[in-house]
Design a protein around this motif. Structure first.
Motif, PDB file in Angstrom:
ATOM      1  N   ARG A  11       0.865  -1.169   0.126  1.00 16.95           N
ATOM      2  CA  ARG A  11       0.054  -0.071   0.039  1.00 16.95           C
ATOM      3  C   ARG A  11       0.710   1.401  -0.056  1.00 16.95           C
ATOM      4  O   ARG A  11       0.587   2.186  -0.672  1.00 16.95           O
ATOM      5  N   ILE A  12       2.096   1.205   0.705  1.00 17.04           N
ATOM      6  CA  ILE A  12       2.961   2.360   0.803  1.00 17.04           C
ATOM      7  C   ILE A  12       4.192   1.987  -0.189  1.00 17.04           C
ATOM      8  O   ILE A  12       5.144   1.122   0.523  1.00 17.04           O
ATOM      9  N   PRO A  13       4.129   2.315  -1.476  1.00 21.73           N
ATOM     10  CA  PRO A  13       5.442   1.736  -2.243  1.00 21.73           C
ATOM     11  C   PRO A  13       6.871   2.159  -1.689  1.00 21.73           C
ATOM     12  O   PRO A  13       7.603   1.398  -2.056  1.00 21.73           O
ATOM     13  N   PHE A  14       6.866   3.375  -1.092  1.00 22.34           N
ATOM     14  CA  PHE A  14       8.066   3.879  -0.678  1.00 22.34           C
ATOM     15  C   PHE A  14       8.623   3.510   0.663  1.00 22.34           C
ATOM     16  O   PHE A  14       9.470   4.098   1.155  1.00 22.34           O
ATOM     17  N   GLY A  15       7.800   2.704   1.300  1.00 24.99           N
ATOM     18  CA  GLY A  15       8.056   2.264   2.569  1.00 24.99           C
ATOM     19  C   GLY A  15       9.481   1.518   2.806  1.00 24.99           C
ATOM     20  O   GLY A  15       9.897   1.178   1.632  1.00 24.99           O
ATOM     21  N   PRO A  16       9.681   0.628   3.773  1.00 31.47           N
ATOM     22  CA  PRO A  16      10.735  -0.059   4.056  1.00 31.47           C
ATOM     23  C   PRO A  16      10.721  -1.405   3.030  1.00 31.47           C
ATOM     24  O   PRO A  16      11.394  -1.542   2.133  1.00 31.47           O
ATOM     25  N   ARG A  17       9.609  -2.160   3.123  1.00 32.66           N
ATOM     26  CA  ARG A  17       9.232  -2.979   2.192  1.00 32.66           C
ATOM     27  C   ARG A  17       9.055  -2.833   0.775  1.00 32.66           C
ATOM     28  O   ARG A  17       9.792  -3.830   0.023  1.00 32.66           O
ATOM     29  N   GLY A  18       8.464  -1.631   0.365  1.00 29.27           N
ATOM     30  CA  GLY A  18       8.523  -1.108  -0.882  1.00 29.27           C
ATOM     31  C   GLY A  18       9.827  -0.896  -1.443  1.00 29.27           C
ATOM     32  O   GLY A  18       9.917  -1.430  -2.624  1.00 29.27           O
ATOM     33  N   ILE A  19      10.762  -0.310  -0.786  1.00 31.74           N
ATOM     34  CA  ILE A  19      11.906  -0.074  -1.440  1.00 31.74           C
ATOM     35  C   ILE A  19      12.733  -1.307  -1.465  1.00 31.74           C
ATOM     36  O   ILE A  19      13.399  -1.519  -2.499  1.00 31.74           O
ATOM     37  N   LYS A  20      12.631  -2.375  -0.577  1.00 32.30           N
ATOM     38  CA  LYS A  20      13.421  -3.661  -0.912  1.00 32.30           C
ATOM     39  C   LYS A  20      12.932  -4.195  -1.872  1.00 32.30           C
ATOM     40  O   LYS A  20      13.660  -4.889  -2.728  1.00 32.30           O
ATOM     41  N   TRP A  21      11.526  -4.210  -2.126  1.00 33.37           N
ATOM     42  CA  TRP A  21      10.931  -4.906  -3.369  1.00 33.37           C
ATOM     43  C   TRP A  21      11.545  -4.159  -4.508  1.00 33.37           C
ATOM     44  O   TRP A  21      11.636  -4.833  -5.676  1.00 33.37           O
ATOM     45  N   PHE A  22      11.466  -2.900  -4.668  1.00 31.91           N
ATOM     46  CA  PHE A  22      11.668  -2.134  -5.558  1.00 31.91           C
ATOM     47  C   PHE A  22      13.384  -2.321  -6.047  1.00 31.91           C
ATOM     48  O   PHE A  22      13.598  -2.620  -7.449  1.00 31.91           O
ATOM     49  N   ARG A  23      14.103  -2.637  -5.072  1.00 28.27           N
ATOM     50  CA  ARG A  23      15.505  -3.089  -5.330  1.00 28.27           C
ATOM     51  C   ARG A  23      15.653  -4.226  -6.075  1.00 28.27           C
ATOM     52  O   ARG A  23      16.686  -4.401  -6.664  1.00 28.27           O
ATOM     53  N   ASP A  24      14.893  -5.113  -5.550  1.00 31.83           N
ATOM     54  CA  ASP A  24      14.948  -6.667  -6.089  1.00 31.83           C
ATOM     55  C   ASP A  24      14.567  -6.664  -7.524  1.00 31.83           C
ATOM     56  O   ASP A  24      14.644  -7.973  -8.199  1.00 31.83           O
ATOM     57  N   GLN A  25      13.990  -5.761  -7.975  1.00 32.61           N
ATOM     58  CA  GLN A  25      13.142  -5.971  -9.287  1.00 32.61           C
ATOM     59  C   GLN A  25      14.352  -5.828 -10.568  1.00 32.61           C
ATOM     60  O   GLN A  25      15.176  -5.107 -10.253  1.00 32.61           O
ATOM     61  N   SER A  26      14.053  -6.336 -11.571  1.00 36.51           N
ATOM     62  CA  SER A  26      15.130  -6.436 -12.472  1.00 36.51           C
ATOM     63  C   SER A  26      14.441  -5.939 -13.589  1.00 36.51           C
ATOM     64  O   SER A  26      13.326  -6.509 -14.177  1.00 36.51           O
ATOM     65  N   PHE A  27      15.068  -4.757 -14.288  1.00 31.80           N
ATOM     66  CA  PHE A  27      14.545  -3.928 -15.614  1.00 31.80           C
ATOM     67  C   PHE A  27      15.694  -4.087 -16.407  1.00 31.80           C
ATOM     68  O   PHE A  27      16.557  -4.930 -16.440  1.00 31.80           O
ATOM     69  N   SER A  28      15.179  -3.404 -17.383  1.00 33.91           N
ATOM     70  CA  SER A  28      16.540  -3.097 -18.413  1.00 33.91           C
ATOM     71  C   SER A  28      17.620  -2.693 -17.868  1.00 33.91           C
ATOM     72  O   SER A  28      17.621  -2.081 -16.686  1.00 33.91           O
ATOM     73  N   SER A  29      18.885  -2.633 -18.550  1.00 32.14           N
ATOM     74  CA  SER A  29      20.150  -2.138 -17.897  1.00 32.14           C
ATOM     75  C   SER A  29      19.873  -0.585 -17.592  1.00 32.14           C
ATOM     76  O   SER A  29      20.260   0.047 -16.648  1.00 32.14           O
ATOM     77  N   ILE A  30      19.346   0.087 -18.516  1.00 30.67           N
ATOM     78  CA  ILE A  30      19.085   1.667 -18.362  1.00 30.67           C
ATOM     79  C   ILE A  30      18.078   1.856 -17.214  1.00 30.67           C
ATOM     80  O   ILE A  30      18.443   2.857 -16.347  1.00 30.67           O
ATOM     81  N   ASP A  31      17.036   1.043 -17.114  1.00 28.39           N
ATOM     82  CA  ASP A  31      15.959   1.062 -15.977  1.00 28.39           C
ATOM     83  C   ASP A  31      16.628   0.745 -14.753  1.00 28.39           C
ATOM     84  O   ASP A  31      16.108   1.445 -13.738  1.00 28.39           O
TER      85      ASP A  31
END
Length: 191
Positions: A11-31
């Motif tokens: 629900r809060i995408p930039f909370g501690p869990r959201g940031i950890k999830w965001f870091r674990d995502q794999s996008f293209s090299s530029i992204d």
């Protein structure tokens, strides 16, 4: 995330869990570079906010009268310090209505030949006080029942724009009354 059709599962995408999830995502090299840069910026601004919050807490000791305003819904330490600083000494005003006029939240009056015309607000006085009060008013009317009723009554009678100005004026009056009461209770002598 929008380019890659992904939504944060929290629900809060930039909370501690959201940031950890965001870091674990794999996008293209530029992204991935953009993601890392955004996370670095977020960490930097979080540190800056922590430093400023500490400085505000230090200022809180110098202005003990802020305690009179902190229990109003939507008013935090920064807002309270701005109100106290901009209003100055409470003895300057004889009534709460003078504080609304000082803040520039009362309407202009043009008297001509027995007719009285009311215009927009005067915008006299400190703009920071006016800015803080109008910003807080949005949050206050959500939780404070008497002010919500006041807002609704003005909105039905005169429209939403006038009601959005009437609530900050009322907040200026309420804050002055609370500061005046606090000063008389604590018998603080002006320096």
């Amino acid at each position: 995330m929008a380019r890659n059709n992904r939504d944060a599962p929290y629900r809060i995408p930039f909370g501690p869990r959201g940031i950890k999830w965001f870091r674990d995502q794999s996008f293209s090299s530029i992204d991935n570079l953009i993601r890392d840069e955004l996370i670095t910026r977020l960490d930097h601004f979080t540190e800056q906010i922590t430093v400023i919050d500490q400085q505000l807490e230090e200022l809180r000791v110098s202005f003990p009268q802020v305690e009179a305003l902190l229990n109003i819904h939507g008013i935090g330490l920064y807002t309270t310090l701005v109100i106290v600083a901009e209003q100055g000494e409470v003895e300057r005003f004889r009534s709460a209505k003078q504080v609304g006029a000082y803040a520039g939240l009362t309407s202009k009056v043009n008297l001509s030949g027995g007719h009285c015309y009311y215009g927009s607000i005067t915008r006299q006085g400190p703009p920071w006080l006016r800015w803080v009060l109008t910003g807080v008013a949005i949050h206050v009317i959500r939780r404070d029942v008497p002010l919500k009723r006041f807002y609704t009554r003005i909105r039905k009678r005169s429209g939403a724009k006038k009601a959005r100005v009437a609530v900050p004026r009322k907040l200026a009056e309420i804050s002055w009354k609370r500061l005046f009461r606090w000063q008389t209770e604590h018998s603080v002598q002006p320096v």
